[in-house]
Scaffold this motif. Structure first.
Motif, PDB file in Angstrom:
ATOM      1  N   TYR A 185       0.778  -1.243   0.000  1.00 22.71           N
ATOM      2  CA  TYR A 185       0.000   0.000   0.000  1.00 22.71           C
ATOM      3  C   TYR A 185       0.810   1.293   0.000  1.00 22.71           C
ATOM      4  O   TYR A 185       0.269   2.344  -0.350  1.00 22.71           O
ATOM      5  N   LEU A 186       2.078   1.243   0.381  1.00 22.61           N
ATOM      6  CA  LEU A 186       2.801   2.499   0.555  1.00 22.61           C
ATOM      7  C   LEU A 186       4.117   2.602  -0.209  1.00 22.61           C
ATOM      8  O   LEU A 186       4.620   3.702  -0.424  1.00 22.61           O
ATOM      9  N   SER A 187       4.701   1.482  -0.593  1.00 22.33           N
ATOM     10  CA  SER A 187       6.083   1.520  -1.074  1.00 22.33           C
ATOM     11  C   SER A 187       6.245   2.040  -2.498  1.00 22.33           C
ATOM     12  O   SER A 187       7.316   2.529  -2.852  1.00 22.33           O
ATOM     13  N   SER A 188       5.207   1.925  -3.336  1.00 20.92           N
ATOM     14  CA  SER A 188       5.315   2.309  -4.754  1.00 20.92           C
ATOM     15  C   SER A 188       6.509   1.620  -5.415  1.00 20.92           C
ATOM     16  O   SER A 188       7.222   2.211  -6.238  1.00 20.92           O
ATOM     17  N   ASP A 189       6.757   0.383  -5.006  1.00 20.83           N
ATOM     18  CA  ASP A 189       7.869  -0.425  -5.531  1.00 20.83           C
ATOM     19  C   ASP A 189       9.240   0.169  -5.240  1.00 20.83           C
ATOM     20  O   ASP A 189      10.216  -0.121  -5.925  1.00 20.83           O
ATOM     21  N   GLN A 190       9.324   1.020  -4.217  1.00 20.03           N
ATOM     22  CA  GLN A 190      10.615   1.606  -3.834  1.00 20.03           C
ATOM     23  C   GLN A 190      11.185   0.966  -2.570  1.00 20.03           C
ATOM     24  O   GLN A 190      12.220   1.398  -2.074  1.00 20.03           O
ATOM     25  N   GLY A 191      10.505  -0.060  -2.057  1.00 20.36           N
ATOM     26  CA  GLY A 191      10.950  -0.660  -0.813  1.00 20.36           C
ATOM     27  C   GLY A 191      10.578   0.205   0.378  1.00 20.36           C
ATOM     28  O   GLY A 191       9.818   1.166   0.262  1.00 20.36           O
TER      29      GLY A 191
END
Length: 314
Positions: A173-179
């Motif tokens: 829900y929060l990472s936007s695929d950035q870890g």
């Protein structure tokens, strides 16, 4: 004292009432020094540094008396007659916390101690109390508190170029695929775990090392504002009150970019005006509000010092 010694010898043991009264009188005798120390700190809140040494020294001196009073007060028969039961319980609870003051005071008297202060917005929930949109750096050097440094969390996040796998929940829900990123690093409900995660991010940036983390939700500042006059921010033509605090200090993260100084300027002006107000606030009110929010977990503490962390967890 001599009187206590004589009476204890006569009775064959330490009398709880006599010991309690003697300790209370000794503490009362130091009340003026403590009051003067607090007043001096209030007068210095707008200066380059605040000398905490006189207050720390007084607390170290009084630690044996606090311990003695905490030990004997529950068995003081006279005390139960002159102090209401509820008040006596409150005093005992307070004494249970003050018995560690000497250790804490001694720790901060010498050396440099840097703490990360996480400013959390409870309107956007996170496990440790709220979204950490901003942070401050508090440094105590040889008993002197240096001026606070306030930053936006995204500025520090921009210094981190690595990748930390995001845990379940953050990943979806929060990472936007950035870890995992710094603004969401207070994800774990176990505060020491979240604190260590936060310190890991800062160690990868250029903010230096910290001895510990203090997380404070806006609920604390809202109640603190009820004990003082509203805070006027002249550059923004805004008056900050308990009712609009979170709205005023919350930034629109969709428009924020690392390196922007607008939020930093707003926070610094709020800090400066808050310090002016703190120089006039009733010390007892401020202490009681702080203790209340510590109890409510609106203020959370973590220290890399094993001695201090043992105190925090007990």
């Amino acid at each position: 004292s001599y009187t206590t010694l004589v009476l204890s010898l006569i009775t064959g043991h330490k009398n709880a009432t006599i010991e309690s009264l003697d300790s209370a009188l000794t503490i009362a005798a130091h009340a003026q020094q403590l009051s003067d120390s607090f007043s001096k700190i209030q007068s210095e809140v707008q200066t380059e540094e605040i000398d905490l040494s006189p207050l720390l020294t007084e607390l170290i001196k009084l630690e044996p008396e606090f311990n003695r009073l905490a030990t004997h007060l529950p068995n003081c028969t006279l005390c139960t007659k002159i102090v209401k039961p509820k008040k006596l319980t409150q005093i005992s609870a307070l004494l249970s916390q003050t018995t560690t003051l000497s250790t804490v005071a001694s720790h901060f008297t010498t050396g440099e101690h840097r703490y990360l202060i996480l400013l959390q917005n409870s309107d956007e929930l996170r496990a440790t109390g709220g979204f950490a949109g901003s942070y401050a750096i508090a440094t105590i050097t040889n008993g002197k508190l240096q001026p606070f440094v306030i930053e936006d969390i995204y500025d520090a996040d921009g210094q981190f170029t690595g990748h930390i796998p995001a845990p379940a929940g953050v990943n979806e829900y929060l990472s936007s695929d950035q870890g995992m990123r710094l603004p969401d690093a207070n994800w774990d409900p176990n505060f020491p775990t979240s604190a260590k995660q936060l310190l890991q991010f800062f160690s990868f940036g250029d903010r230096g090392e910290f001895e510990g983390v203090i997380a404070i939700t806006d609920n604390y500042f809202e109640e603190l504002l009820t004990a003082m006059e509203p805070i006027w921010l002249p550059d923004y033509q805004l008056t900050v009150t308990p009712d609009n605090l979170t709205d005023v200090l919350r930034s629109d993260r969709s428009e924020f970019f690392a390196g922007s100084i607008q939020k930093k300027h707003l926070l610094e002006q709020f800090q400066n005006q808050l310090l002016i107000q703190l120089s006039t606030i009733d010390v007892e009110d401020a202490v009681l509000i702080t203790l209340s929010h510590l109890h409510q977990k609106n203020i959370l503490l973590y220290s890399r010092s094993e001695e201090l962390q043992n105190i925090i967890t007990t």
